[in-house]
Design an enzyme around this catalytic site. Structure first.
Site, PDB file in Angstrom:
ATOM      1  N   ASN A 208      50.257  -7.268  54.488  1.00 12.93           N
ATOM      2  CA  ASN A 208      50.495  -7.740  55.852  1.00 12.93           C
ATOM      3  C   ASN A 208      50.329  -9.257  55.890  1.00 12.93           C
ATOM      4  OD1 ASN A 208      47.627  -8.412  56.606  1.00 12.93           O
ATOM      5  ND2 ASN A 208      47.400  -6.241  56.087  1.00 12.93           N
ATOM      6  N   ASP A 304      38.639   4.329  57.520  1.00 14.37           N
ATOM      7  CA  ASP A 304      38.456   3.269  58.510  1.00 14.37           C
ATOM      8  C   ASP A 304      37.057   2.683  58.278  1.00 14.37           C
ATOM      9  OD1 ASP A 304      37.874   1.716  60.782  1.00 14.37           O
ATOM     10  OD2 ASP A 304      39.422   2.780  61.916  1.00 14.37           O
ATOM     11  N   ILE A 305      37.011   1.525  57.642  1.00 13.11           N
ATOM     12  CA  ILE A 305      35.723   0.948  57.218  1.00 13.11           C
ATOM     13  C   ILE A 305      34.863   0.613  58.430  1.00 13.11           C
ATOM     14  CG2 ILE A 305      34.646  -0.813  55.752  1.00 13.11           C
ATOM     15  CD1 ILE A 305      37.483  -1.245  54.520  1.00 13.11           C
ATOM     16  N   LYS A 341      35.908   3.333  67.804  1.00  7.50           N
ATOM     17  CA  LYS A 341      35.338   2.989  66.501  1.00  7.50           C
ATOM     18  C   LYS A 341      33.816   2.986  66.530  1.00  7.50           C
ATOM     19  CE  LYS A 341      39.397   0.827  64.690  1.00  7.50           C
ATOM     20  NZ  LYS A 341      39.906   0.449  63.377  1.00  7.50           N
TER      21      LYS A 341
HETATM   22  N1  CTP Z   1      39.602  -1.737  60.018  1.00  8.04           N
HETATM   23  C1  CTP Z   1      38.825  -1.276  58.969  1.00  8.04           C
HETATM   24  N2  CTP Z   1      39.322  -0.328  58.119  1.00  8.04           N
HETATM   25  C2  CTP Z   1      40.567   0.167  58.283  1.00  8.04           C
HETATM   26  C3  CTP Z   1      41.385  -0.289  59.361  1.00  8.04           C
HETATM   27  C4  CTP Z   1      40.867  -1.246  60.211  1.00  8.04           C
HETATM   28  O1  CTP Z   1      37.690  -1.729  58.813  1.00  8.04           O
HETATM   29  N3  CTP Z   1      41.021   1.072  57.433  1.00  8.04           N
HETATM   30  C5  CTP Z   1      39.022  -2.705  60.963  1.00  8.04           C
HETATM   31  C6  CTP Z   1      39.635  -4.070  60.936  1.00  8.04           C
HETATM   32  O2  CTP Z   1      38.987  -4.904  60.004  1.00  8.04           O
HETATM   33  C7  CTP Z   1      39.425  -4.511  62.368  1.00  8.04           C
HETATM   34  C8  CTP Z   1      39.504  -3.260  63.176  1.00  8.04           C
HETATM   35  O3  CTP Z   1      39.265  -2.204  62.243  1.00  8.04           O
HETATM   36  O4  CTP Z   1      38.123  -5.023  62.541  1.00  8.04           O
HETATM   37  C9  CTP Z   1      40.760  -3.012  63.954  1.00  8.04           C
HETATM   38  O5  CTP Z   1      41.853  -2.782  63.156  1.00  8.04           O
HETATM   39  P1  CTP Z   1      43.317  -2.561  63.747  1.00  8.04           P
HETATM   40  O6  CTP Z   1      44.210  -2.393  62.576  1.00  8.04           O
HETATM   41  O7  CTP Z   1      43.644  -3.603  64.721  1.00  8.04           O
HETATM   42  O8  CTP Z   1      43.142  -1.225  64.536  1.00  8.04           O
HETATM   43  P2  CTP Z   1      43.612   0.201  64.193  1.00  8.04           P
HETATM   44  O9  CTP Z   1      42.427   1.070  64.084  1.00  8.04           O
HETATM   45  O10 CTP Z   1      44.520   0.174  63.035  1.00  8.04           O
HETATM   46  O11 CTP Z   1      44.393   0.622  65.484  1.00  8.04           O
HETATM   47  P3  CTP Z   1      45.947   0.418  65.818  1.00  8.04           P
HETATM   48  O12 CTP Z   1      46.673   0.416  64.489  1.00  8.04           O
HETATM   49  O13 CTP Z   1      46.227   1.578  66.643  1.00  8.04           O
HETATM   50  O14 CTP Z   1      46.065  -0.874  66.537  1.00  8.04           O
END
Ligand code: CTP
Length: 396
Positions: A208, A304-305, A341
């Site tokens: 990305n 999702d960390i 979260k």
């Molecule tokens: N994040 C994480 N691990 C993941 C995905 C996301 O730790 N596998 C964390 C990112 O570092 C950020 C937050 O989650 O702090 C939000 O991530 P974002 O991609 O904006 O949200 P999503 O959960 O992916 O929601 P959406 O795609 O519906 O916007």
């Protein structure tokens, strides 16, 4: 308060070098151990003998001095101090620093150091005002280099204006500020940053547009407040922050493992743009077989960390901060994301096309917490980082 601290003082070639002799004396009076380095040009202004006498230290001048390399290599020299000072920092030295040159001892030490660097510039007014110098200063500030001065006044070259190096006592005060224990001393903060790369096969990956700029600036701002920072980064464009423990990863699952390994932490800031999905990667390069058949990629969801760490029953950091990259209804989406979260704060930014935020140098954020939504005015990512670090210090 400075007693027992060690500084590496790089003296550049300018008339203000004479003030650096007094700076050595002022630092020595306060119990600071000064290891001096002279550039070739500096030797035209001050002698190694007077610098050695005042600092009571060996003076380093040449990159290829084999005796020195045997005694103390340039890498070690660059890291043995608590702080690196460049005074005077000439236009030439600033240019080398900004451009990443390493063609003499001083510039090599500046490239090799993992310590904070404080710069006291001195030069002719026009050289200071020159767009190249101003560009270099902006670059260096972005890299987290600390500046003291310039001062305005009569100059040795007969002109008047900004160009004079700060007085030795002003530099001592800046050294004190740089070395003072901040409010986050003794606190361990974990920061994730940058994109992740999810392999498709050995040569291709999904990524990305995250540059890592915001996460890097946050790590630097936390270090400036005295935190000990573990910085887990994907393959980001920007230079790694100084003074942190860097853990380099490629994929989301590697990032998750690195985060788990880095716990416990007092606070965790998840600024990384983590891929939500990984591909079941092929072991060898996917080839066109001539039939026109398209490859089918199979995805699985990444851990999702942020959510996992936020919901830890044992060992959850006291403060967990997530980021939300949104393109519409920023506040509503981010508020829901915070709930889902389980983190304490969400820093939401609008990354819709036209804002220039993703990959840019500015940010426009809303911080969502228990207390509601705080809209911060658009500012540089560095300023956002400093404001956020101060807020974290208050909360811990
Ligand atoms: N994040 C994480 N691990 C993941 C995905 C996301 O730790 N596998 C964390 C990112 O570092 C950020 C937050 O989650 O702090 C939000 O991530 P974002 O991609 O904006 O949200 P999503 O959960 O992916 O929601 P959406 O795609 O519906 O916007």
């Amino acid at each position: 308060m400075l007693a027992g601290r060690k500084v590496l003082l790089i003296i550049g070639g300018g008339i203000a070098a004479y003030k650096s002799l007094d700076l050595i004396r002022r630092l020595a009076e306060r119990g600071v151990r000064v290891t001096p380095v002279l550039t070739k040009a500096a030797e035209e202004f001050v002698t190694p003998l007077s610098v050695a006498a005042l600092s009571r230290s060996k003076v380093y001048t040449d990159l290829f001095d084999l005796t020195d390399e045997a005694e103390m290599g340039h890498i070690e020299l660059s890291r043995a101090a608590d702080l690196v000072i460049v005074a005077p920092a000439t236009a030439d030295l600033l240019g080398k620093m900004a451009g990443g040159l390493a063609n003499d001892l001083a510039s090599t030490l500046l490239m090799a150091t993992d310590k904070r660097v404080l710069v006291a510039p001195a030069m002719n007014v026009r050289m200071w005002d020159h767009p190249a110098t101003q560009r270099n200063i902006a670059t260096l500030q972005g890299d987290g280099i600390l500046f003291v001065g310039l001062n305005e006044g009569d100059m040795a070259c007969g002109e008047y204006g900004p160009g004079r190096m700060s007085e030795p006592l002003e530099i001592v005060a800046a050294v004190e500020a740089a070395l003072t224990d901040g409010p986050l001393k003794g606190k361990h903060v974990l920061v994730t940053s940058g994109p992740t790369h999810e392999p498709i096969d050995p040569v291709r990956y999904i990524a990305n547009r995250s540059s890592g700029a915001q996460g890097t600036a946050i790590a630097e701002a936390l270090v400036a407040l005295g935190a000990s920072v573990t910085f887990v980064t994907g393959p980001a464009d920007v230079a790694r922050p100084a003074g942190v423990k860097v853990v380099e990863v490629q994929t989301a699952e590697q990032m998750y493992k690195a985060v788990t390994d880095a716990l416990p932490a007092d606070a965790a800031v998840f600024a990384a743009a983590v891929a939500d999905w990984r591909v079941d990667a092929a072991g060898s390069k996917i080839k066109k077989d001539g039939s026109g058949k398209l490859p089918e990629l199979k995805f699985s969801e990444n851990t999702d960390i942020l959510a996992t760490v936020s919901q830890l029953k044992k060992g959850r950091p006291k403060l967990v901060v997530g980021f939300a990259a949104e393109t519409d209804d920023v506040e509503a989406h981010a508020t829901a994301k915070r709930k889902r979260k389980g983190c304490d704060w969400i820093v939401a930014n609008d990354v819709s096309a036209g804002t220039g935020i993703m990959g840019g140098s500015e940010n426009d954020v809303t911080v969502i917490s228990d207390a509601g939504a705080e809209n911060w005015p658009r500012m540089s990512k560095r300023q956002v980082a400093q404001k956020l670090a101060a807020k974290i210090a208050e909360a811990l």
